[in-house]
Design a protein around this motif. Structure first.
Motif, short mmCIF file in Angstrom:
data_model
loop_
_atom_site.label_atom_id
_atom_site.label_comp_id
_atom_site.label_asym_id
_atom_site.label_seq_id
_atom_site.Cartn_x
_atom_site.Cartn_y
_atom_site.Cartn_z
N ARG A 29 2.88 4.99 -1.46
CA ARG A 29 2.82 3.56 -1.27
C ARG A 29 3.95 3.03 -2.18
O ARG A 29 4.50 1.91 -2.22
N TRP B 291 -10.69 1.71 -2.29
CA TRP B 291 -9.29 2.14 -3.53
C TRP B 291 -9.57 3.17 -4.19
O TRP B 291 -8.32 3.08 -4.70
N VAL C 261 6.73 -7.84 -3.43
CA VAL C 261 6.29 -7.96 -3.98
C VAL C 261 6.32 -8.19 -5.94
O VAL C 261 7.89 -7.75 -4.93
N SER D 170 -1.21 -6.04 -9.68
CA SER D 170 -2.36 -5.28 -8.90
C SER D 170 -1.83 -3.54 -8.77
O SER D 170 -0.35 -3.31 -7.90
N ASP D 171 -2.70 -3.21 -8.35
CA ASP D 171 -2.52 -1.83 -7.61
C ASP D 171 -2.83 -0.84 -6.16
O ASP D 171 -2.56 0.26 -5.93
N LYS D 172 -3.39 -2.02 -6.32
CA LYS D 172 -4.11 -2.32 -4.01
C LYS D 172 -3.09 -2.73 -3.30
O LYS D 172 -2.63 -3.03 -2.78
N LEU D 173 -1.86 -1.59 -3.40
CA LEU D 173 -0.60 -2.10 -2.30
C LEU D 173 -0.84 -0.09 -1.78
O LEU D 173 -0.63 0.85 -2.43
N VAL D 174 -0.24 -0.31 -0.18
CA VAL D 174 -0.62 0.31 0.47
C VAL D 174 0.55 0.71 1.38
O VAL D 174 0.07 -0.76 2.27
N CYS D 175 1.48 1.55 1.74
CA CYS D 175 1.46 1.42 2.91
C CYS D 175 1.05 1.75 4.02
O CYS D 175 1.12 3.66 3.94
N ALA E 176 -9.77 -7.59 3.37
CA ALA E 176 -8.20 -6.51 3.95
C ALA E 176 -9.40 -5.78 5.33
O ALA E 176 -8.05 -5.88 6.41
N ASP F 37 1.84 -2.67 5.97
CA ASP F 37 1.75 -2.97 4.00
C ASP F 37 0.74 -3.63 3.94
O ASP F 37 0.56 -4.58 4.90
N LEU F 38 -0.16 -3.46 2.97
CA LEU F 38 -1.37 -4.14 2.87
C LEU F 38 -1.44 -4.01 0.60
O LEU F 38 -0.96 -2.98 0.48
N VAL F 39 -1.28 -5.41 1.01
CA VAL F 39 -1.33 -5.68 -0.27
C VAL F 39 -2.90 -6.67 -1.19
O VAL F 39 -3.13 -7.18 -0.57
N VAL F 40 -3.39 -6.40 -1.93
CA VAL F 40 -4.87 -6.86 -1.89
C VAL F 40 -4.96 -7.45 -3.62
O VAL F 40 -4.25 -6.21 -4.21
N THR G 39 7.31 3.16 -0.75
CA THR G 39 7.66 1.56 0.55
C THR G 39 7.07 1.11 0.40
O THR G 39 8.41 -0.09 1.67
N LEU G 40 6.87 0.44 -0.63
CA LEU G 40 6.45 -0.95 -0.36
C LEU G 40 7.54 -1.05 -1.38
O LEU G 40 7.28 -1.43 -2.58
N ARG G 41 8.24 -2.45 -1.10
CA ARG G 41 9.64 -2.69 -2.38
C ARG G 41 8.33 -4.11 -2.97
O ARG G 41 8.18 -4.86 -2.73
N LYS G 42 8.59 -3.49 -4.45
CA LYS G 42 7.22 -4.22 -5.26
C LYS G 42 8.57 -4.11 -6.04
O LYS G 42 9.07 -3.21 -7.10
N ILE G 43 8.54 -5.38 -6.79
CA ILE G 43 9.29 -6.05 -7.74
C ILE G 43 8.84 -6.28 -9.36
O ILE G 43 8.32 -6.63 -9.27
N PRO H 222 -12.62 -0.54 3.67
CA PRO H 222 -11.98 0.12 2.94
C PRO H 222 -12.20 -0.37 1.13
O PRO H 222 -12.45 -0.61 0.85
#
Lengths: 275, 275
Positions: free
Chosen positions: A260, A245, B36, B209-214, B176, B198-201, A263-267, A243
């Motif tokens: 993204r 990015w 996150v 990180s900005d590599k967050l994807v649903c 990944a 949910d994937l985070v790299v 839908t992804l819980r980011k705090i 993959p």
């Protein structure tokens, strides 16, 4: 632990078992988990066992002589005279219940579950092949064309390849290969499943089999399969694009910017919750 | 059920989780299992959770405000000011114990185990990346180069591919991909693990990180990987020679006549036991 798998195909049956047992982590031994009952030309049956070894050994001992009442009159039913695999499975269920009556209370006192699971399949002259999974209460279920295989013991590691390959139409040799690959994946990830392996392949209506083999780490076919599968799996893995990015560089972006963050819980900080 | 995997590599961290929960078999819902925690330039942490959803949600709620005593004096330690991931993991352990104190007795009365397992990893400015598996008692273990990944939930189906591919030297994108293949095998064999994923790299030392994807079923990368992996796996399987039972026809006989009858217990009649 144990891993056993049995597959029912239009062309026949495949049975595969490992031989490692452990009581705790440091008491590891080799016990065979497969037993073949054969009266050539009349019946061919295979029993695979997982769970408490003292229970499964007792069941195997008793099964030789276990009888159930014949409600149509006549001789009591044993695995050696049963006219159907269904009746033979009932005899097995009865043997389990006999061991339960003898041992379960004492085991419970010692905080040990009456834990055994069995796969029992084969063919009796006059009917088709049948394959059963038999539980510790002596009840059982039968494999169908929708679910043509049963696993007992450490079944999960080796399940994906069975799900990908096995249908009732799968040829016998291919199904045997699939069972061996399934075992190989299991041994790769779980030390409590180990060599030697017992493999039996039964051709439909043969009512006997010479395709019995004990596979140890020197077996040339297993070694070839193990090495090829590992190496080619790795090649396939490598051949699939990683993959990326940044969707400028590919037609198959992993990134989906629109959703993204939603839908992804980011705090970001304790005060700034994005839920 | 749930399947989550986290991998610690020299190049960074990979986190992947599914989102299916079930209470019994007929109450299936979608809940995200990843959260996150990020303060860009200072810390980046990811929490994955499996087990009883009411427990894991409570832990996540409490973790935001949980404090543990700083034995060197000064401000109490939170996940937002901890100077090490180890201390942050201790805060998480403390949050688990707080939920245990509140709920465990009532759960036990209802015959429900206090069942939760968590993976918690990331990096705090000033130290290297760290990855922990945290148990329901609040104790935890840390990933090392020998064991560079943790799984929680339905971990067995997807373990073989991780064991075959992952080392600390594996590049991030490849890891990944491996996590996604591992998830794909799990979803193939277990209906209780499901999309979206949910994937985070995380790149080492990035502290953000900005590599967050649903990833849902329309994700083009996942679809490509899923189709290619399934098809090529099948091609590899087909490319491996089937076993044959006559060594005249092959250089790699499966049959080993010398030992097979001696080592496989075959019983011909009740009176003729070959053990």
């Amino acid at each position: 632990m144990t891993y056993c798998v049995a597959i029912k195909l239009n062309a026949g049956l495949v049975f595969l078992s490992d031989s490692r047992t452990n009581a705790g982590l440091d008491n590891i031994s080799t016990f065979r988990k497969m037993i073949v009952y054969e009266k050539p030309g009349d019946r061919f049956m295979v029993l695979l066992s997982a769970g408490n070894l003292s229970i499964s050994q007792s069941i195997r001992e008793i099964l030789q002589i276990e009888q159930i009442k014949n409600h149509e009159g006549g001789e009591a039913i044993t695995i050696w005279n049963a006219t159907s695999m269904f009746d033979a499975a009932r005899v097995l269920g009865s043997a389990i219940r006999r061991v339960h009556d003898r041992d379960a209370a004492a085991l419970k006192n010692a905080d040990v579950d009456f834990n055994v699971s069995l796969v029992f399949g084969g063919q009796v002259k006059g009917e088709g092949m049948r394959l059963f999974q038999v539980y510790s209460a002596g009840n059982f279920i039968e494999a169908t064309s929708d679910t043509p295989y049963f696993q007992i013991g450490e079944s999960k590691y080796g399940k994906p390849v069975l799900d990908r390959v096995i249908t009732p139409e799968t040829p016998l040799a291919e199904a045997a290969k699939c069972a061996l690959v399934s075992m190989d994946s299991t041994m790769k990830s779980n030390l409590s499943v180990g060599m030697p392996l017992d493999l039996v392949v039964y051709d439909v209506n043969a009512l006997q089999s010479d395709k019995l083999v004990c596979i140890d780490s020197n077996n040339p076919y297993y070694t070839m399969m193990h090495n090829n599968w590992g190496q080619k799996l790795r090649e396939v893995f490598d051949s699939i694009e990683d993959p990326v990015w940044d969707d400028a560089h590919t037609d198959i972006p992993l990134k989906m910017p629109a959703t993204r963050h939603a839908t992804l819980r980011k705090i970001r900080t304790p005060d700034e919750k994005l839920i």
